[in-house]
Design a protein around this motif. Sequence first.
Motif, PDB file in Angstrom:
ATOM      1  N   ALA A   1       0.825  -1.213   0.000  1.00  0.00           N
ATOM      2  CA  ALA A   1       0.000   0.000   0.000  1.00  0.00           C
ATOM      3  C   ALA A   1       0.850   1.250   0.000  1.00  0.00           C
ATOM      4  N   ALA A   2       2.086   1.138   0.482  1.00  0.00           N
ATOM      5  CA  ALA A   2       3.009   2.284   0.506  1.00  0.00           C
ATOM      6  C   ALA A   2       4.031   2.206  -0.625  1.00  0.00           C
ATOM      7  N   GLY A   3       3.815   1.314  -1.587  1.00  0.00           N
ATOM      8  CA  GLY A   3       4.720   1.212  -2.729  1.00  0.00           C
ATOM      9  C   GLY A   3       6.048   0.574  -2.407  1.00  0.00           C
ATOM     10  N   MET A   4       6.104  -0.247  -1.363  1.00  0.00           N
ATOM     11  CA  MET A   4       7.360  -0.868  -0.934  1.00  0.00           C
ATOM     12  C   MET A   4       7.399  -2.345  -1.299  1.00  0.00           C
ATOM     13  N   THR A   5       8.596  -2.857  -1.448  1.00  0.00           N
ATOM     14  CA  THR A   5       8.790  -4.292  -1.612  1.00  0.00           C
ATOM     15  C   THR A   5       9.154  -4.914  -0.273  1.00  0.00           C
ATOM     16  N   VAL A   6       9.059  -6.236  -0.230  1.00  0.00           N
ATOM     17  CA  VAL A   6       9.503  -6.997   0.933  1.00  0.00           C
ATOM     18  C   VAL A   6      10.576  -7.982   0.485  1.00  0.00           C
ATOM     19  N   VAL A   7      11.614  -8.065   1.292  1.00  0.00           N
ATOM     20  CA  VAL A   7      12.691  -9.036   1.082  1.00  0.00           C
ATOM     21  C   VAL A   7      12.910  -9.720   2.429  1.00  0.00           C
ATOM     22  N   PRO A   8      12.122 -10.759   2.736  1.00  0.00           N
ATOM     23  CA  PRO A   8      12.152 -11.325   4.086  1.00  0.00           C
ATOM     24  C   PRO A   8      13.537 -11.816   4.499  1.00  0.00           C
ATOM     25  N   HIS A   9      13.787 -11.702   5.793  1.00  0.00           N
ATOM     26  CA  HIS A   9      14.986 -12.293   6.373  1.00  0.00           C
ATOM     27  C   HIS A   9      14.776 -13.791   6.471  1.00  0.00           C
ATOM     28  N   MET A  10      15.849 -14.553   6.264  1.00  0.00           N
ATOM     29  CA  MET A  10      15.752 -16.009   6.353  1.00  0.00           C
ATOM     30  C   MET A  10      16.446 -16.498   7.605  1.00  0.00           C
ATOM     31  N   SER A  11      15.699 -17.204   8.440  1.00  0.00           N
ATOM     32  CA  SER A  11      16.315 -17.848   9.598  1.00  0.00           C
ATOM     33  C   SER A  11      15.716 -19.232   9.747  1.00  0.00           C
ATOM     34  N   GLY A  12      16.209 -19.964  10.685  1.00  0.00           N
ATOM     35  CA  GLY A  12      15.523 -21.190  11.048  1.00  0.00           C
ATOM     36  C   GLY A  12      16.280 -22.453  10.769  1.00  0.00           C
ATOM     37  N   GLY A  13      17.370 -22.366   9.950  1.00  0.00           N
ATOM     38  CA  GLY A  13      17.994 -23.626   9.601  1.00  0.00           C
ATOM     39  C   GLY A  13      16.937 -24.549   9.035  1.00  0.00           C
ATOM     40  N   GLY A  14      17.064 -25.827   9.238  1.00  0.00           N
ATOM     41  CA  GLY A  14      16.005 -26.748   8.852  1.00  0.00           C
ATOM     42  C   GLY A  14      15.462 -26.452   7.474  1.00  0.00           C
ATOM     43  N   LEU A  15      14.178 -26.112   7.399  1.00  0.00           N
ATOM     44  CA  LEU A  15      13.536 -25.774   6.130  1.00  0.00           C
ATOM     45  C   LEU A  15      13.218 -24.287   6.036  1.00  0.00           C
TER      46      LEU A  15
ATOM     47  N   GLY B   1      22.212 -22.107   2.069  1.00  0.00           N
ATOM     48  CA  GLY B   1      22.608 -23.502   1.898  1.00  0.00           C
ATOM     49  C   GLY B   1      21.455 -24.446   2.174  1.00  0.00           C
ATOM     50  N   ASN B   2      21.644 -25.688   1.800  1.00  0.00           N
ATOM     51  CA  ASN B   2      20.589 -26.687   1.881  1.00  0.00           C
ATOM     52  C   ASN B   2      20.466 -27.284   3.275  1.00  0.00           C
ATOM     53  N   THR B   3      19.320 -27.865   3.519  1.00  0.00           N
ATOM     54  CA  THR B   3      19.047 -28.477   4.812  1.00  0.00           C
ATOM     55  C   THR B   3      19.812 -29.788   4.977  1.00  0.00           C
ATOM     56  N   ASP B   4      20.088 -30.143   6.242  1.00  0.00           N
ATOM     57  CA  ASP B   4      20.659 -31.462   6.522  1.00  0.00           C
ATOM     58  C   ASP B   4      19.585 -32.409   7.050  1.00  0.00           C
ATOM     59  N   LEU B   5      18.330 -31.987   7.004  1.00  0.00           N
ATOM     60  CA  LEU B   5      17.228 -32.879   7.326  1.00  0.00           C
ATOM     61  C   LEU B   5      16.986 -33.851   6.171  1.00  0.00           C
ATOM     62  N   PRO B   6      16.586 -35.096   6.464  1.00  0.00           N
ATOM     63  CA  PRO B   6      16.306 -36.061   5.388  1.00  0.00           C
ATOM     64  C   PRO B   6      14.927 -35.801   4.791  1.00  0.00           C
ATOM     65  N   VAL B   7      14.846 -34.826   3.903  1.00  0.00           N
ATOM     66  CA  VAL B   7      13.578 -34.398   3.334  1.00  0.00           C
ATOM     67  C   VAL B   7      13.527 -34.781   1.862  1.00  0.00           C
ATOM     68  N   VAL B   8      12.352 -35.185   1.399  1.00  0.00           N
ATOM     69  CA  VAL B   8      12.179 -35.580   0.000  1.00  0.00           C
ATOM     70  C   VAL B   8      11.063 -34.760  -0.619  1.00  0.00           C
ATOM     71  N   CYS B   9      11.184 -34.538  -1.918  1.00  0.00           N
ATOM     72  CA  CYS B   9      10.203 -33.754  -2.649  1.00  0.00           C
ATOM     73  C   CYS B   9      10.205 -34.210  -4.095  1.00  0.00           C
TER      74      CYS B   9
END
Length: 419
Positions: A337-351, A374-382
Amino acid sequence: MPASFSLTRRAALAGLFTAAATPGSMLHAAEVAATMDELAKIADAPVLQLDFIKQPVVVESIELLRNGKHWLLRTRSKDGLEVITVPHQDKMALAWPLLLKTVIPAFIGKDARKLEELQWQAYRSGSSYKMQGMLLWIAHMAVETALLELMGRASGRPVADFFGGRKQSDIAVYYASGNRGNTPAQEIEHLQKLVADSGVKALKFRLGARMSRNADAPPNRSEQLIPLVRESFGDAFTLYADANSSYRDAKEAIRIGRIMEEHRYAFFEEPCEFDDLWSTKQVADALTMPVAIGEQEYSMHRWRWCIAHRAADIMQPDLHYGGGFIRATKVARMAAAAGMTVVPHMSGGGLGYLDLVHFASFTPNIGPHMEFKGNTDLPVVCSTSSLKCENGFVRCPDGPGFGVDIDPAFIAKAKVVNP
């Protein structure tokens, strides 16, 4: 338009970014004013679109599991559906008592379709709001993710459908260095290794010495590194730099920002102490380069103030620290609404990086590159994405819910965490 906003700054930003404007560019050609009242209406409006879920999805149980350093949530509906989701990996070691004792009980026996209302009731329950802060909202995000997954699997719909539908599937990313204390030459070598063979066209590195009250680590590293990174990676790279609250006052942050402007940096992240919104605004008003803020912000009232008064140019909600997809979407809509973009911060490790990819897939005013560590070290499949950075992009998983599964053998080894 707030009276404190600089018309000179508006003209400068418009001129700086109009020439290179593309879909998802950092700033729109013309900035838009939005009042506190207008933003309040946006923040109060419902976010989730759930009309396609016709039957209740009643939450029977939510369990916290742990396998070594990894944390999982196992959520079951009364219809027998079971889903596994991944909360914040590092901070859950501190947040789990709040999750189990304060947050989860508010959702048991309730219809997941009422998630937004339930979040508010959980916030109020037992004066939980008095504990507002990063750990409380990390716990809320854990439950929100679980219930979105539960509804996604129950309905056979991807999580983006709850937020208006997917806008893009291939999300451009930037690599982020976490280094401080090394020499400029050492950091250049690290950055080159970081992006090698990735295809990324953007990167971010760290300035200053994190909450250091103007100190650098080591002295003069930032002044040397800023031009050296541009020289090393050329004009084709988009460059960002993160001060992590290094500068106690606006004056020093502006001095560093001027050097960044000279070398055509795309944004300056968190120049002043993160809760000093007023000094950050001074920096933003003084520079023509965009300033980004918000990774540690969890107050919707302060988000509204930042946007209405243009304390920065780019909003950076963290999905975990700030309480989840719903709250981050409210921030994004206020920013739009104010003409701004968002570039979220990434945290959390995992996924955490896949949470960010999902958010970017359905958010119209998303920035051009998302953070990738970098990629997760969780054994995740997709089956619909490699979950890796390929040619500078990460493909957003498709399929019901978040579109990924954790190895059942890994889940079987996890133990239930009790209050």
